[in-house]
Write a protein that holds these residues in place. Sequence first.
Motif, PDB file in Angstrom:
ATOM      1  N   ASP A  82       0.851  -1.185   0.000  1.00 14.62           N
ATOM      2  CA  ASP A  82       0.000   0.000   0.000  1.00 14.62           C
ATOM      3  C   ASP A  82       0.890   1.240   0.000  1.00 14.62           C
ATOM      4  O   ASP A  82       1.831   1.324   0.805  1.00 14.62           O
ATOM      5  N   VAL A  83       0.609   2.188  -0.868  1.00 18.67           N
ATOM      6  CA  VAL A  83       1.273   3.486  -0.832  1.00 18.67           C
ATOM      7  C   VAL A  83       0.391   4.410  -0.003  1.00 18.67           C
ATOM      8  O   VAL A  83      -0.761   4.670  -0.372  1.00 18.67           O
ATOM      9  N   VAL A  84       0.902   4.877   1.124  1.00 18.01           N
ATOM     10  CA  VAL A  84       0.071   5.600   2.084  1.00 18.01           C
ATOM     11  C   VAL A  84       0.745   6.897   2.517  1.00 18.01           C
ATOM     12  O   VAL A  84       1.963   7.066   2.386  1.00 18.01           O
ATOM     13  N   ALA A  85      -0.060   7.787   3.039  1.00 21.16           N
ATOM     14  CA  ALA A  85       0.452   9.043   3.583  1.00 21.16           C
ATOM     15  C   ALA A  85       1.124   8.799   4.930  1.00 21.16           C
ATOM     16  O   ALA A  85       0.881   7.781   5.593  1.00 21.16           O
ATOM     17  N   VAL A  86       1.956   9.729   5.354  1.00 28.36           N
ATOM     18  CA  VAL A  86       2.657   9.575   6.631  1.00 28.36           C
ATOM     19  C   VAL A  86       1.698   9.664   7.808  1.00 28.36           C
ATOM     20  O   VAL A  86       2.068   9.307   8.931  1.00 28.36           O
ATOM     21  N   THR A  87       0.480  10.126   7.578  1.00 28.77           N
ATOM     22  CA  THR A  87      -0.522  10.200   8.644  1.00 28.77           C
ATOM     23  C   THR A  87      -1.335   8.917   8.764  1.00 28.77           C
ATOM     24  O   THR A  87      -2.187   8.801   9.644  1.00 28.77           O
ATOM     25  N   ALA A  88      -1.095   7.932   7.893  1.00 29.73           N
ATOM     26  CA  ALA A  88      -1.898   6.712   7.867  1.00 29.73           C
ATOM     27  C   ALA A  88      -1.651   5.852   9.107  1.00 29.73           C
ATOM     28  O   ALA A  88      -0.585   5.908   9.739  1.00 29.73           O
TER      29      ALA A  88
END
Length: 327
Positions: free
Chosen positions: A138-144
């Motif tokens: 999964d490519v996710v934001a640093v807030t995930a």
Amino acid sequence: MMEQTPSFTACRDVNPLKRPGINRLWSWQAVAHGADAVLYFQLRASRGASEKYHGAVIGHAGRADTRVFGEVAQLGAELDRLGGVSLGARTPARVALLFDWDSWWALEISDGPSRLVRYQQVVRAYHRALWDAGADVDVVAVTADLSGYDVVVAPALHMVKGDLAQRLEMVAARGGSVVTTFLSGRVDEDDNVFELVIPQGAEIVGTYRADFCAGTAAVTRNTFGAGHGWYVAAGLEQDGVSWVMRQVLARHDLLGPYADVPDLEAAVRVAPDGTRLLFLLNHATAPAEVAACATGLDLLTGERMSRGQPLVLDPAGVMVIRCDDSL
């Protein structure tokens, strides 16, 4: 997938035509990774305005006997045969790749240490390594939320904001692996530089081979809790990035079933009722000859296969297997 061209786009310096079979292959790749629909821009080519040379299902001649129209029709028929089995199915991944817009901005706006470092290129190198190894990611934001991942990869994470450091620590503490690279953790959320941190106790995994830094650490691994933190200090070539990532993935048994077959992609979607769909996509220009990694039914051809049975995927070939057993 909200929008794709069936042939070529019109917004780049050069707009190449998709080669035969590529539209179908890439469309099935989108479905393999979570798309419930495959849509096109555009149905009929415009004769005027700025996108008059943008590709379309129906070209300027208005004909239905073109290669592009035939490939779109073939894909539509295959999706019809697939039916609703993949609708709502998810793509469970135990690997997360962090993408941070602020790190991209902060890194490339700085006057040093190198204007040649491009955030996207670094991130893509690690994504390519994970893809080559057959890992679901999964490519996710640093807030995930990172609690569901065994491996978290944070290339060039230049800016560390909020509670991110603590959340990464928690991944390693519970047995996971965290991988980061050069130019990571250099500034806070206000783009102010941290004091230099000198690691102590880390295991040296790789060293520099030449120049004044020969023999010093280039890749390190440090035990933290039940897991590890990896630091890649060098801008490795793709082979080096892949080697590092395969060491990390192997520890968590996350290498894909065809990790050693170049350009053969395997992806899994899991339906709400537990049905597992295995997508095999051959991105190579030569046939891929492999052994089946599961027993099940190919939903595109209606043919059954057994684990270990020889399979041949043509160039740009696709199989969608409803699995009877686990992978």
